[in-house]
Design a protein around this motif. Sequence first.
Motif, PDB file in Angstrom:
ATOM      1  N   SER A  54       0.918  -1.107   0.019  1.00 51.05           N
ATOM      2  CA  SER A  54      -0.080  -0.025  -0.018  1.00 51.05           C
ATOM      3  C   SER A  54       0.978   1.155   0.124  1.00 51.05           C
ATOM      4  CB  SER A  54      -0.959   0.039   1.027  1.00 51.05           C
ATOM      5  OG  SER A  54      -1.655  -1.083   1.251  1.00 51.05           O
ATOM      6  N   HIS A  55       2.175   1.328   0.277  1.00 50.73           N
ATOM      7  CA  HIS A  55       2.869   2.300   0.488  1.00 50.73           C
ATOM      8  C   HIS A  55       4.332   2.498  -0.136  1.00 50.73           C
ATOM      9  CE1 HIS A  55       0.080   2.128   3.998  1.00 50.73           C
ATOM     10  NE2 HIS A  55       0.170   3.622   3.967  1.00 50.73           N
ATOM     11  N   PHE A  56       4.495   1.386  -1.011  1.00 50.63           N
ATOM     12  CA  PHE A  56       6.060   1.314  -1.432  1.00 50.63           C
ATOM     13  C   PHE A  56       6.610   2.211  -2.196  1.00 50.63           C
ATOM     14  CE2 PHE A  56       4.276  -1.713  -4.540  1.00 50.63           C
ATOM     15  CZ  PHE A  56       4.786  -1.273  -5.675  1.00 50.63           C
ATOM     16  N   ALA A  57       5.555   3.055  -2.910  1.00 49.61           N
ATOM     17  CA  ALA A  57       5.719   4.168  -3.838  1.00 49.61           C
ATOM     18  C   ALA A  57       6.205   5.458  -3.109  1.00 49.61           C
ATOM     19  CB  ALA A  57       4.551   4.464  -4.501  1.00 49.61           C
ATOM     20  N   GLU A  84       8.089  -2.498 -10.467  1.00 47.83           N
ATOM     21  CA  GLU A  84       7.063  -1.727 -10.956  1.00 47.83           C
ATOM     22  C   GLU A  84       7.774  -0.611 -11.701  1.00 47.83           C
ATOM     23  OE1 GLU A  84       3.855  -2.373 -10.773  1.00 47.83           O
ATOM     24  OE2 GLU A  84       4.653  -4.253  -9.657  1.00 47.83           O
ATOM     25  N   ALA A  85       8.767  -0.011 -11.628  1.00 44.47           N
ATOM     26  CA  ALA A  85       9.550   0.871 -12.465  1.00 44.47           C
ATOM     27  C   ALA A  85       9.888   0.184 -13.746  1.00 44.47           C
ATOM     28  CB  ALA A  85      10.907   1.217 -11.856  1.00 44.47           C
ATOM     29  N   ALA A  86      10.385  -1.045 -13.688  1.00 43.52           N
ATOM     30  CA  ALA A  86      10.573  -1.931 -15.068  1.00 43.52           C
ATOM     31  C   ALA A  86       9.494  -2.153 -15.694  1.00 43.52           C
ATOM     32  CB  ALA A  86      11.276  -3.139 -14.370  1.00 43.52           C
ATOM     33  N   ARG A  87       8.292  -2.394 -15.066  1.00 42.85           N
ATOM     34  CA  ARG A  87       7.163  -2.471 -15.822  1.00 42.85           C
ATOM     35  C   ARG A  87       6.707  -1.327 -16.421  1.00 42.85           C
ATOM     36  NH1 ARG A  87       4.542  -5.350 -12.371  1.00 42.85           N
ATOM     37  NH2 ARG A  87       5.029  -7.501 -13.315  1.00 42.85           N
ATOM     38  N   ALA A  88       6.866  -0.067 -16.007  1.00 47.81           N
ATOM     39  CA  ALA A  88       6.471   1.087 -16.225  1.00 47.81           C
ATOM     40  C   ALA A  88       7.436   1.471 -17.704  1.00 47.81           C
ATOM     41  CB  ALA A  88       6.551   2.477 -15.356  1.00 47.81           C
ATOM     42  N   GLU A 145       9.075   8.713  -9.126  1.00 45.90           N
ATOM     43  CA  GLU A 145       7.978   7.974  -8.706  1.00 45.90           C
ATOM     44  C   GLU A 145       8.532   6.931  -7.996  1.00 45.90           C
ATOM     45  OE1 GLU A 145       5.669   7.280 -12.045  1.00 45.90           O
ATOM     46  OE2 GLU A 145       5.043   9.394 -12.428  1.00 45.90           O
ATOM     47  N   SER A 146       9.571   6.415  -8.166  1.00 50.93           N
ATOM     48  CA  SER A 146      10.151   5.054  -7.502  1.00 50.93           C
ATOM     49  C   SER A 146      10.850   5.579  -6.200  1.00 50.93           C
ATOM     50  CB  SER A 146      11.160   4.281  -8.363  1.00 50.93           C
ATOM     51  OG  SER A 146      10.322   3.876  -9.490  1.00 50.93           O
ATOM     52  N   GLY A 147      10.798   6.575  -5.675  1.00 52.29           N
ATOM     53  CA  GLY A 147      11.550   7.025  -4.469  1.00 52.29           C
ATOM     54  C   GLY A 147      13.110   7.442  -4.627  1.00 52.29           C
TER      55      GLY A 147
END
Length: 277
Positions: A13-16, A58-62, A76-78
């Motif tokens: 819920s918070h890793f972004a 998720e960054a790789a997916r984007a 966006e990935s911190g």
Amino acid sequence: MNLVGEALWYIESHFAEEISLEDIAAACDVSRFHMSRVFGLGTGRSVMRYVRGRRLTEAARALSLGAPDILSVALESGYGSHEAFTRAFRDQFGVTPDAVRQRGDLDNLELVEPMKMTETSIADLEEPRRATCGPLLIAGMVVHYTEETIVGIPTQWQRFGPYIGTIQGRIGGMAYGVCRAFDESGRFDYVCGVAVSSLADLPPELSGVRIPAREYLVFRHRGHVSRIAATWRAIMDTWLSASGHRMANAPNFERYAEDFDPNTGVGGIEIWIPIEA
């Protein structure tokens, strides 16, 4: 929901966002030490390594879907800069973000997908007893582990075995497996050793560990030693969080009774958990 399940829910819920081990532990109402230990036992990963892997996956997916700007994905990935993001991405996947964006797929990347926990992989526990123990002097062999490398602990005991009969000043016939010096990345020391009256004149292959006197909850492990990880999970993931006790940031240990037979893997085994007063 068990403790690891709660942690996974919070991470997903918070890793972004910018989250830390402290944040995850606080959300689950346990100490950082407890969270680091239970997450590793339950998942085989350190907490923050899992968080980092989820962000970068998720960054790789984007990027594979054609994100127009690598810096935006990095932010966006911190990550605060293109350089820091590229370095972390390459460490995780072995390729650069730009390479993934150009080829437009996730082939051959070891992605960290959301982890689903079940409630069926823990052992049944007897009620523990309370006991005060220490101070203890332990002479033994120290090895550094991560949650990913703890499969090496049985080999460590095998290497330590020939020393047991040669250690001077041994007290009693029990052996100890001490877990200590945990850090936020999931690394810790495991010490297989015996209690002694003095730490002087140890052979160079062995080290001394001092464990101060304190109060413990003592759990009995039943069955073969190969199943001890399930007992640890039951204690850390379920029993402690439901009991109202808080684990102290101090060494915890397995104690192997005199009737424990390392050849068969059976005999008396206890797990000693330090608790806050």
